[in-house]
Enzyme design. Structure first.
Site, PDB file in Angstrom:
ATOM      1  N   ASP A 113       0.829  -1.208   0.000  1.00  0.00           N
ATOM      2  CA  ASP A 113       0.000   0.000   0.000  1.00  0.00           C
ATOM      3  C   ASP A 113       0.868   1.265   0.000  1.00  0.00           C
ATOM      4  O   ASP A 113       0.713   2.150  -0.840  1.00  0.00           O
ATOM      5  CB  ASP A 113      -0.887  -0.015   1.244  1.00  0.00           C
ATOM      6  CG  ASP A 113      -2.319   0.373   0.941  1.00  0.00           C
ATOM      7  OD1 ASP A 113      -2.672   0.470  -0.251  1.00  0.00           O
ATOM      8  OD2 ASP A 113      -3.082   0.589   1.890  1.00  0.00           O
ATOM      9  N   GLU A 138      -5.218   7.672   0.119  1.00  0.00           N
ATOM     10  CA  GLU A 138      -5.717   6.993   1.316  1.00  0.00           C
ATOM     11  C   GLU A 138      -4.717   7.013   2.467  1.00  0.00           C
ATOM     12  O   GLU A 138      -5.102   7.067   3.635  1.00  0.00           O
ATOM     13  CB  GLU A 138      -6.062   5.546   0.956  1.00  0.00           C
ATOM     14  CG  GLU A 138      -6.745   4.793   2.071  1.00  0.00           C
ATOM     15  CD  GLU A 138      -7.298   3.453   1.616  1.00  0.00           C
ATOM     16  OE1 GLU A 138      -8.127   2.894   2.340  1.00  0.00           O
ATOM     17  OE2 GLU A 138      -6.901   2.983   0.528  1.00  0.00           O
ATOM     18  N   ASP A 200      -6.169   5.503  -5.012  1.00  0.00           N
ATOM     19  CA  ASP A 200      -6.249   4.380  -4.083  1.00  0.00           C
ATOM     20  C   ASP A 200      -5.099   3.456  -4.453  1.00  0.00           C
ATOM     21  O   ASP A 200      -5.132   2.802  -5.504  1.00  0.00           O
ATOM     22  CB  ASP A 200      -7.582   3.644  -4.192  1.00  0.00           C
ATOM     23  CG  ASP A 200      -7.802   2.692  -3.022  1.00  0.00           C
ATOM     24  OD1 ASP A 200      -6.791   2.231  -2.450  1.00  0.00           O
ATOM     25  OD2 ASP A 200      -8.960   2.414  -2.676  1.00  0.00           O
ATOM     26  N   ILE A 202      -3.963   0.599  -3.304  1.00  0.00           N
ATOM     27  CA  ILE A 202      -4.451  -0.775  -3.495  1.00  0.00           C
ATOM     28  C   ILE A 202      -5.923  -0.779  -3.145  1.00  0.00           C
ATOM     29  O   ILE A 202      -6.301  -0.725  -1.980  1.00  0.00           O
ATOM     30  CB  ILE A 202      -3.715  -1.806  -2.615  1.00  0.00           C
ATOM     31  CG1 ILE A 202      -2.244  -1.887  -2.975  1.00  0.00           C
ATOM     32  CG2 ILE A 202      -4.357  -3.189  -2.799  1.00  0.00           C
ATOM     33  CD1 ILE A 202      -1.481  -2.930  -2.171  1.00  0.00           C
ATOM     34  N   ASP A 203      -6.757  -0.835  -4.152  1.00  0.00           N
ATOM     35  CA  ASP A 203      -8.197  -0.920  -3.937  1.00  0.00           C
ATOM     36  C   ASP A 203      -8.568  -2.406  -3.940  1.00  0.00           C
ATOM     37  O   ASP A 203      -8.346  -3.101  -4.934  1.00  0.00           O
ATOM     38  CB  ASP A 203      -8.930  -0.179  -5.056  1.00  0.00           C
ATOM     39  CG  ASP A 203     -10.426  -0.150  -4.830  1.00  0.00           C
ATOM     40  OD1 ASP A 203     -10.837  -0.003  -3.659  1.00  0.00           O
ATOM     41  OD2 ASP A 203     -11.189  -0.269  -5.806  1.00  0.00           O
ATOM     42  N   THR A 205      -8.067  -4.626  -0.716  1.00  0.00           N
ATOM     43  CA  THR A 205      -6.971  -5.244   0.034  1.00  0.00           C
ATOM     44  C   THR A 205      -7.247  -6.710   0.382  1.00  0.00           C
ATOM     45  O   THR A 205      -6.322  -7.528   0.418  1.00  0.00           O
ATOM     46  CB  THR A 205      -6.675  -4.453   1.329  1.00  0.00           C
ATOM     47  OG1 THR A 205      -7.881  -4.296   2.084  1.00  0.00           O
ATOM     48  CG2 THR A 205      -6.113  -3.092   1.003  1.00  0.00           C
ATOM     49  N   ASP A 352     -12.275   5.632  -4.109  1.00  0.00           N
ATOM     50  CA  ASP A 352     -12.872   4.325  -4.372  1.00  0.00           C
ATOM     51  C   ASP A 352     -13.687   4.283  -5.656  1.00  0.00           C
ATOM     52  O   ASP A 352     -14.119   3.193  -6.073  1.00  0.00           O
ATOM     53  CB  ASP A 352     -13.767   3.902  -3.203  1.00  0.00           C
ATOM     54  CG  ASP A 352     -12.973   3.470  -1.986  1.00  0.00           C
ATOM     55  OD1 ASP A 352     -11.895   2.888  -2.170  1.00  0.00           O
ATOM     56  OD2 ASP A 352     -13.418   3.744  -0.852  1.00  0.00           O
TER      57      ASP A 352
END
Length: 418
Positions: A113, A138, A200, A202-203, A205, A352
């Site tokens: 991330d 994020e 984001d 890592i959308d 996780t 998101d």
């Protein structure tokens, strides 16, 4: 008296590009004439040229001008997301080798991330060095600056440097402080003014930890409007996932979706194949419309989605996958509907949905909240929504909205009986 036979209308903002032509006017006795605006075209300028010149200026609307913009930004976004995807793939392979299948061990996804965010920030600033930079993202580096996080930070820094070295574009080596600073560039609050990148890193996780779908989602806002978006989906097959019986391991995986306002949506492989234009499904009959929803029941109200599908007469079971990979799959026609109804009290974040939204809308789709309102990304880090998000093609949207609102009304009546 000079005769002027060529007339063109050009946006006032583009007149600066005419100066080289004016300076090279071969016939000073027949000068070019520029009028700043007219009452009928206040945002345009008239350009008259001598009849001896064969110029090809044509009328250009603000929409056309906007479509020609953001090319440099889109190229930078694709590079940034692709490099971040490479970093995440490295970490996910390590997770699967070590058989870490639980979110209880947060260290692998934490490293990916933060590393993804640092890489995206770095690449955007390198590629667009002349521009002011604002990133809504994020993560921040607060936890990494604590004494107990030194080892994690060193892992992130090494991972970022290894990824950059393997790519070879930038001859740099980052320190721990460089990585922390890159991560903290994502503290912007966004809003309706200026330009803001939205990320984001890592959308999805949980999908990432399972070895399933996740996405690096990057978008650009200009005055509160999403003007470009990129979705890097390392585990999404290049072929349709509509056939649930198909062994996806037989297909090449790794998709990069990109969209720029006014120019359509495109898909290519993450390893660099030529982009191909994609379009949402043309399904008109709701009974034939398969739909996507979140894999995790904690992320969306599956019972509500089921009620809506029943009202529409949808016969196919829902396709449940993680992350904004759903937007990419819908944009290329793998399914026709995406429903997301978060639990009460949850506020959607702009990162998101921003990239996924433009990828779908530029592919001919439409995204609204449950009341049919367009998604508004100009209010800062959160989306103010009526109940949820629905995405489909323009033909299905009226019947889908009716089914959504009828199901929501029934749900409210059940929860509050008279």
């Amino acid at each position: 008296m000079a005769l002027y036979s060529t007339t063109a209308i050009a946006p006032r903002s583009k007149l600066s590009h005419l100066s080289p032509i004016l300076n090279k006017n071969p016939n000073p006795r027949k000068p070019y004439l520029l009028l700043s605006s007219t009452s009928n075209f206040p945002n345009f300028s008239l350009f008259f040229a001598p009849s001896s010149h064969n110029l090809s200026w044509r009328a250009r609307s603000p929409a056309m001008a906007m479509a020609e913009s953001y090319g440099r930004e889109l190229a930078a976004a694709k590079k940034a997301a692709s490099l971040a995807a490479r970093l995440c793939q490295t970490v996910q392979k390590e997770i699967l080798k070590s058989d870490v299948q639980s979110k209880s061990d947060k260290s692998p996804v934490t490293v990916a991330d933060y590393g993804s965010q640092a890489l995206v920030s770095l690449v955007l600033r390198k590629e667009l060095s002349s521009d002011s930079f604002s990133l809504v993202a994020e993560e921040d580096s607060g936890d990494l600056r604590k004494d107990g996080a030194k080892e994690t930070l060193k892992r992130i820094t090494k991972l970022v440097n290894d990824t950059l070295s393997a790519d070879g574009t930038y001859d740099i080596s980052l320190s721990d402080d460089d990585v922390l600073d890159a991560i903290d560039s994502g503290k912007s609050e966004g809003g309706p003014d200026g330009r803001h990148w939205v990320l984001d890193p890592i959308d999805g996780t949980k999908g990432f930890l399972r070895g399933d779908q996740y996405a690096i989602a990057l978008a650009l806002l200009d005055k509160g409007k999403v003007v470009l978006g990129v979705l890097a989906c390392p585990n999404l097959p290049l072929t349709s996932i509509a056939d649930s019986n198909k062994n996806t391991h037989e297909s090449q995986v790794g998709c990069l979706f990109s969209a720029k306002i006014g120019t359509g949506s495109y898909m290519q492989s993450l390893d660099g194949s030529a982009p191909t234009k994609v379009h949402v499904s043309n399904v008109e009959n709701p009974a034939d419309a398969s739909f996507f929803e979140s894999f995790e029941a904690a992320h969306s109200l599956h019972d509500l989605s089921s009620s809506i599908a029943t009202k529409l007469g949808v016969q196919a079971p829902p396709v449940r996958i993680d992350s904004q990979a759903k937007y990419g799959a819908l944009a290329r026609g793998d399914g026709a509907i995406y429903l997301r109804f978060p639990h009460k009290g949850y506020r959607e974040k702009i990162w998101d949905h921003a990239a996924g939204c433009i990828v779908v809308t530029e592919a001919g789709g439409i995204a609204t909240d449950a009341a049919g309102n367009d998604l508004d990304f100009s209010k800062g880090r959160f989306l103010d929504l009526d109940t949820g998000i629905i995405v489909t093609n323009k033909k299905l949207m009226p019947s889908l909205l009716n089914a959504v609102q009828a199901s929501l009304k029934e749900q409210a009546q059940t929860a509050s009986p008279l």
